[in-house]
Design a protein around this motif. Structure first.
Motif, PDB file in Angstrom:
ATOM      1  N   PRO A 235       1.048  37.141 -32.844  1.00 45.46           N
ATOM      2  CA  PRO A 235       1.784  36.691 -34.030  1.00 45.46           C
ATOM      3  C   PRO A 235       3.082  37.447 -34.283  1.00 45.46           C
ATOM      4  N   GLU A 236       3.106  38.723 -33.915  1.00 41.08           N
ATOM      5  CA  GLU A 236       4.316  39.519 -34.149  1.00 41.08           C
ATOM      6  C   GLU A 236       5.497  39.040 -33.312  1.00 41.08           C
ATOM      7  N   LEU A 237       5.237  38.283 -32.258  1.00 41.85           N
ATOM      8  CA  LEU A 237       6.302  37.829 -31.362  1.00 41.85           C
ATOM      9  C   LEU A 237       6.817  36.425 -31.695  1.00 41.85           C
ATOM     10  N   ILE A 238       6.296  35.792 -32.724  1.00 42.57           N
ATOM     11  CA  ILE A 238       6.730  34.424 -33.039  1.00 42.57           C
ATOM     12  C   ILE A 238       8.229  34.381 -33.320  1.00 42.57           C
ATOM     13  N   GLY A 239       8.722  35.330 -34.107  1.00 42.51           N
ATOM     14  CA  GLY A 239      10.155  35.360 -34.413  1.00 42.51           C
ATOM     15  C   GLY A 239      10.995  35.529 -33.170  1.00 42.51           C
ATOM     16  N   PHE A 240      10.592  36.446 -32.280  1.00 42.85           N
ATOM     17  CA  PHE A 240      11.313  36.620 -31.016  1.00 42.85           C
ATOM     18  C   PHE A 240      11.315  35.338 -30.208  1.00 42.85           C
ATOM     19  N   MET A 241      10.160  34.665 -30.121  1.00 44.28           N
ATOM     20  CA  MET A 241      10.069  33.443 -29.332  1.00 44.28           C
ATOM     21  C   MET A 241      10.940  32.340 -29.916  1.00 44.28           C
ATOM     22  N   ARG A 242      11.053  32.277 -31.216  1.00 42.06           N
ATOM     23  CA  ARG A 242      11.910  31.254 -31.824  1.00 42.06           C
ATOM     24  C   ARG A 242      13.375  31.473 -31.456  1.00 42.06           C
ATOM     25  N   ARG A 243      13.749  32.722 -31.251  1.00 37.63           N
ATOM     26  CA  ARG A 243      15.126  32.994 -30.816  1.00 37.63           C
ATOM     27  C   ARG A 243      15.285  32.774 -29.313  1.00 37.63           C
ATOM     28  N   SER A 244      14.358  33.297 -28.519  1.00 36.87           N
ATOM     29  CA  SER A 244      14.534  33.270 -27.062  1.00 36.87           C
ATOM     30  C   SER A 244      14.298  31.883 -26.481  1.00 36.87           C
ATOM     31  N   TYR A 245      13.438  31.079 -27.121  1.00 35.89           N
ATOM     32  CA  TYR A 245      13.091  29.761 -26.584  1.00 35.89           C
ATOM     33  C   TYR A 245      13.908  28.646 -27.230  1.00 35.89           C
ATOM     34  N   ALA A 246      14.843  29.015 -28.091  1.00 36.23           N
ATOM     35  CA  ALA A 246      15.697  27.998 -28.711  1.00 36.23           C
ATOM     36  C   ALA A 246      16.515  27.279 -27.636  1.00 36.23           C
ATOM     37  N   SER A 247      16.716  26.002 -27.816  1.00 40.23           N
ATOM     38  CA  SER A 247      17.442  25.218 -26.821  1.00 40.23           C
ATOM     39  C   SER A 247      18.928  25.563 -26.823  1.00 40.23           C
ATOM     40  N   ALA A 248      19.567  25.295 -25.697  1.00 37.95           N
ATOM     41  CA  ALA A 248      21.022  25.431 -25.610  1.00 37.95           C
ATOM     42  C   ALA A 248      21.685  24.373 -26.497  1.00 37.95           C
ATOM     43  N   PRO A 249      22.928  24.572 -26.887  1.00 36.04           N
ATOM     44  CA  PRO A 249      23.621  23.535 -27.668  1.00 36.04           C
ATOM     45  C   PRO A 249      23.537  22.190 -26.952  1.00 36.04           C
ATOM     46  N   ILE A 250      23.173  21.161 -27.686  1.00 41.33           N
ATOM     47  CA  ILE A 250      22.932  19.861 -27.059  1.00 41.33           C
ATOM     48  C   ILE A 250      24.207  19.300 -26.439  1.00 41.33           C
ATOM     49  N   ALA A 251      25.362  19.650 -26.979  1.00 36.61           N
ATOM     50  CA  ALA A 251      26.612  19.166 -26.392  1.00 36.61           C
ATOM     51  C   ALA A 251      26.768  19.676 -24.958  1.00 36.61           C
ATOM     52  N   GLU A 252      26.329  20.915 -24.699  1.00 39.81           N
ATOM     53  CA  GLU A 252      26.384  21.447 -23.341  1.00 39.81           C
ATOM     54  C   GLU A 252      25.400  20.718 -22.435  1.00 39.81           C
ATOM     55  N   THR A 253      24.216  20.463 -22.948  1.00 40.70           N
ATOM     56  CA  THR A 253      23.188  19.788 -22.156  1.00 40.70           C
ATOM     57  C   THR A 253      23.621  18.377 -21.767  1.00 40.70           C
ATOM     58  N   LEU A 254      24.331  17.717 -22.659  1.00 43.51           N
ATOM     59  CA  LEU A 254      24.727  16.323 -22.417  1.00 43.51           C
ATOM     60  C   LEU A 254      26.054  16.192 -21.669  1.00 43.51           C
ATOM     61  N   ARG A 255      26.752  17.295 -21.454  1.00 48.77           N
ATOM     62  CA  ARG A 255      28.058  17.222 -20.805  1.00 48.77           C
ATOM     63  C   ARG A 255      27.932  16.593 -19.415  1.00 48.77           C
ATOM     64  N   GLY A 256      28.731  15.572 -19.164  1.00 54.91           N
ATOM     65  CA  GLY A 256      28.728  14.883 -17.885  1.00 54.91           C
ATOM     66  C   GLY A 256      27.704  13.772 -17.770  1.00 54.91           C
ATOM     67  N   ARG A 257      26.879  13.598 -18.787  1.00 53.13           N
ATOM     68  CA  ARG A 257      25.876  12.530 -18.769  1.00 53.13           C
ATOM     69  C   ARG A 257      26.365  11.354 -19.613  1.00 53.13           C
ATOM     70  N   ARG A 258      26.057  10.148 -19.169  1.00 54.30           N
ATOM     71  CA  ARG A 258      26.452   8.955 -19.921  1.00 54.30           C
ATOM     72  C   ARG A 258      25.317   8.594 -20.879  1.00 54.30           C
ATOM     73  N   ILE A 259      25.162   9.462 -21.869  1.00 50.14           N
ATOM     74  CA  ILE A 259      24.098   9.327 -22.863  1.00 50.14           C
ATOM     75  C   ILE A 259      24.711   9.477 -24.246  1.00 50.14           C
ATOM     76  N   THR A 260      24.329   8.583 -25.139  1.00 46.47           N
ATOM     77  CA  THR A 260      24.792   8.629 -26.524  1.00 46.47           C
ATOM     78  C   THR A 260      23.718   9.251 -27.400  1.00 46.47           C
ATOM     79  N   LEU A 261      24.126  10.181 -28.256  1.00 48.92           N
ATOM     80  CA  LEU A 261      23.195  10.870 -29.145  1.00 48.92           C
ATOM     81  C   LEU A 261      23.502  10.525 -30.592  1.00 48.92           C
TER      82      LEU A 261
END
Length: 312
Positions: A26-52
């Motif tokens: 339980p003490e690591l939940i806060g750390f995991m929320r920071r470390s496992y957070a996704s990359a900015p979605i704009a970076e993930t979608l760069r170069g893809r023909r996908i509309t969000l």
């Protein structure tokens, strides 16, 4: 004794451990929320023909939650996939581990709906599962999604939530799903399988981590007689009438045995299930080591099933 990790995967575990330590308390939940957070979605979608587009909808209790709709460069109603992210029920967000799901938009022209379900322990059962089910019903009403080609999907904790949503859809006369995609799903709060006991302090997501996640969701009810099968689908006693299922899991992870047991229960109920157990695979190796030969094989098998299920 436990199965060995695939040599190529084992080489990457030291890197994975910096983001996802094997044991989460339980003490690591806060750390995991920071470390496992996704990359900015704009970076993930760069170069893809996908509309969000982001939408706000009513989750459990009518509270507002966010869903994202990711659409291909296509016109007319399309097959749809409602997706629940990984993160042990305690962390992650609607864009976590989404790279493979975005490939489905590009390869198969699906409309992908990914839901920001609320997380335990702040939001215990039934909030996360009912948020996911509400998103499934919401997706089924979208004009761009074909009602006869709607799939529920999820990974890890999201795989368990997806299985629970498929059960609820059947029992509540909800959306008629064409399939359920359960990637290394988190299905059983009781921790009674042999594979649960084989992995302590090694790999990704061990026995203690699993107890932490289930306790965050269920509190004192974990392991007791009063847990809903919508929260822990391994507890379901009637698996008749469910949509075709795809289940995959590593042989070197704690969810191996409960995934195999769920596939077997689907078969015994007369259902359609495709099961893949990947020798040497640790938990979520397709997310953490997608470049490896084993992960590429896993992804190919999964995509072949999706293509088959979504076909006319």
């Amino acid at each position: 004794m436990r199965p060995a990790f695939d040599p190529e995967l084992r080489a990457g575990l030291a890197v994975v451990g910096g983001v996802f330590p094997p044991t989460i308390t339980p003490e690591l939940i806060g750390f995991m929320r920071r470390s496992y957070a996704s990359a900015p979605i704009a970076e993930t979608l760069r170069g893809r023909r996908i509309t969000l587009r982001d939408e706000t909808m009513a989750g459990h209790g009518g509270d507002p939650i966010t869903v994202s709709v990711l659409s291909p460069d296509a016109t007319g109603p399309r097959p749809g996939i409602c997706y629940a992210h990984s993160g042990g029920l305690m962390f992650g967000d609607r864009f976590s581990g989404l790279d493979q799901a975005l490939t489905w938009v590009e390869l198969f022209g699906v409309v992908l709906v990914t839901v920001e379900y609320r997380l335990a322990p702040e939001h215990p059962d039934p909030v996360p599962r009912e948020d996911v089910y509400a998103a499934l019903e919401w997706a089924a009403r979208l004009p761009e999604i074909r009602r006869d080609r709607l799939l529920i999907a999820g990974a890890s904790s999201g795989g368990g939530l997806a299985a629970g949503a498929a059960l609820a859809a059947r029992d509540r006369d909800g959306p008629r799903l064409c399939g359920q995609l359960l990637d290394y799903p988190m299905l059983d709060d009781r921790g009674i399988t042999a594979s649960t006991g084989q992995f302590d302090g090694v790999g990704v997501w061990d026995r203690v981590s699993n107890e932490t996640g289930w306790s965050a969701l269920l509190g004192a009810a974990r392991g007791g007689p009063d847990v809903s099968p919508y929260a822990a689908p391994a507890r379901a006693t009637d698996l008749r009438g469910l949509p075709p299922a795809f289940l995959d899991v590593g042989a070197a992870e704690i969810f191996r045995d409960e995934t195999i047991a769920y596939a077997d229960a689907l078969w015994r109920a007369g259902g359609d299930a495709e099961l893949h157990v990947w020798a040497g695979g640790f938990h979520a190796f397709d997310i953490f080591a997608p470049h490896t030969a084993l992960a590429r094989a896993m992804i190919r098998a999964r995509n072949a099933w999706i293509e088959k299920v979504l076909a006319d």
